[in-house]
Design an enzyme around this catalytic site. Sequence first.
Site, short mmCIF file in Angstrom:
data_model
loop_
_atom_site.label_atom_id
_atom_site.label_comp_id
_atom_site.label_asym_id
_atom_site.label_seq_id
_atom_site.Cartn_x
_atom_site.Cartn_y
_atom_site.Cartn_z
N GLY A 52 0.84 -1.20 0.00
CA GLY A 52 0.00 0.00 0.00
C GLY A 52 0.87 1.24 0.00
O GLY A 52 2.10 1.17 0.04
N GLY B 198 0.81 5.54 1.44
CA GLY B 198 0.15 6.63 2.14
C GLY B 198 0.92 7.92 1.97
O GLY B 198 1.82 8.04 1.13
N GLY B 199 0.55 8.91 2.81
CA GLY B 199 1.17 10.22 2.69
C GLY B 199 2.65 10.22 3.01
O GLY B 199 3.40 11.08 2.53
N PHE B 200 3.12 9.26 3.83
CA PHE B 200 4.53 9.25 4.21
C PHE B 200 5.37 8.34 3.33
O PHE B 200 6.58 8.37 3.41
CB PHE B 200 4.66 8.79 5.67
CG PHE B 200 4.35 9.86 6.66
CD1 PHE B 200 5.36 10.61 7.23
CD2 PHE B 200 3.05 10.15 7.01
CE1 PHE B 200 5.08 11.61 8.13
CE2 PHE B 200 2.76 11.15 7.91
CZ PHE B 200 3.78 11.88 8.48
N GLY B 201 4.73 7.53 2.50
CA GLY B 201 5.51 6.66 1.63
C GLY B 201 4.82 5.32 1.41
O GLY B 201 3.70 5.09 1.88
N VAL C 165 4.64 0.98 1.45
CA VAL C 165 4.95 -0.14 2.34
C VAL C 165 5.10 -1.39 1.50
O VAL C 165 4.25 -1.69 0.64
CB VAL C 165 3.85 -0.34 3.41
CG1 VAL C 165 4.21 -1.50 4.32
CG2 VAL C 165 3.66 0.93 4.22
N ASP D 131 -3.58 10.26 14.17
CA ASP D 131 -4.02 9.82 12.84
C ASP D 131 -4.70 8.46 12.92
O ASP D 131 -4.48 7.58 12.09
CB ASP D 131 -2.84 9.77 11.88
CG ASP D 131 -3.29 9.75 10.41
OD1 ASP D 131 -4.42 10.18 10.13
OD2 ASP D 131 -2.52 9.29 9.55
#
Length: 582
Positions: free
Chosen positions: A356, A358-361, A363, A474
């Site tokens: 997946g 997300g905003g941070f990078g 996985v 979050d």
Amino acid sequence: MAVLFVAMIMALLLAPQRAAGYPWPVCGSGSSFAANDTTYLASINTIAATLPRNASTSPGLYATAQAGQVWAHALCRGDTNATSCSECLAQGFEDLPSACSYSKEATMYYEACFLHYSNRSLSASDDTALSSAFPFVYSTNATAEPARFDHVVSALLNATAEYAASVTPRLYASGAVTFDQEIPEVYSWAQCTPDLTPARCRDCLANMIQALGTPLYSVGARILGIRCSLRYENRPFLDGPVTVRISAGPGAPAPAPAPATAPALVPNVVTPVGEGTKYSVPGMVLIIVLPTLAAANLIAGLFIWRRRRRSPAQAKQPYPSYSGETEDTGSVDSMMMDISTLRAATGDFAESNKLGEGGFGAVYKGTLPDGDEIAVKRLSRGSTQGVDELKNELALVAKLKHKNLVRLVGICLEQREQLLIYEFVPNRSLDQILFDIEKREQLDWGKRQRIIRGIARGLQYLHEDSQLKVVHRDLKASNILLDADMNPKISDFGLARLFERGQTQGVTNRVVGTYGYMAPEYVMRGSYSVKSDVFSFGVMVLEIVTGMKNSDTTQSEDLLTTVCSITKLYLNTYHNAAWLMA
């Protein structure tokens, strides 16, 4: 059951208030598209694929796009770097279609950028666009010298607007003026979309100053538009250098340290042009007071429940102290993993191993030489977090050990990579099962109850039982991972903050998180605490119980509003029945 009921009531009480603060969606009151019309949404998604990149790489941090019957433009604040600009606009495309479901015209404002799309071409020569104004004004007066403050701020805003319109090709300016010992400096910002001519930029900013009104007694205000925006505050809020500096007059004293916290934002009782919504002060008071009482009851209930379950010996143990120092950084060094090992484990971060993003990078799934399965979180290269700060944070987060938290097993800081290695959780995230029509059948009521309890236990550990008091900031279904037995594990501590003993809340100028799960006091004022997490938990409880996603573009309204409407209907029916029987 009482605890869950209070959590649900708290979420319901907060449901309708979604338009104040950042992020701030402004939904058009005009035409809308049908729920079964996928063409308009597809056009928005087509624009979303290119507009953030085009804007972030342009000299003026501005770009326009058109697909089908959708026109869009996006602008980032002049002090924003390309990476932050792109991420901000990407977040806008993720949030806005949900926030303004089925609306053909919508705008989303963030601290660093804004995004607007419409079913009509918005020409730079359109006078209507120059008069669109959406104001925010702080509720606190700035000084005991209001007349002088008004004079100084008015001069600063006019000078900043003039500089933006006539000096810079980017049509952006930042300003500052020294005032007195009470308010060392006042800061300003003015910006137009770069496709305007200097004259039209000047007209737009003049309209904004006029719409902001006088006198200017507040410690800060901002007025936002789709062609230009203006802002001033008694504290710094920009990252770039000041381009305009004026004098407050002779005898102005030297600057003193600026206040550390900001007062609460209260929207002006002004109807934005093209928008029918109004905000009232009494309504905002109720929005804050009622949820706060509900949150206090929930926290008290959790605390009493925890105290009853603790043994007398445990009750006598003192709360561990935390000094905030980095003496345990060595424990992080022992968790360091080699980049070559991780590249081999993940197939050099192969797309087929991506779990997946997300905003941070992204996985990735990986398998170590000893056969252990891992999940490797690859932080984006644009992250502004320094290595030392990252190591310090990880040294503290590594201390968190609980069966309902995802376990951090290693880190890697080689070759400009920032990699976090976690235990692999086979059933992925809760949202991938809960919101899938077929997969949700795996979640019977017993499992849903166990998931809710597990999340509550993990949250209680973070807030009360761990060595460190942690506010996650979050919590959402996608950050709840499920193991092979469907036991929940809270994950993704990228936005988490550590509290010292006795600390009850924190304040930030950069509100980050996921729209729809954020508590109003966090969205409006940047104030976060354990209550913020409890609000997010309440939203998740509603999602788990109903199987509905809070922000779903296939619904006519969001989950909280729906449940709130049903609850009001039930209460009204109950009240009417009781009145008839009296």
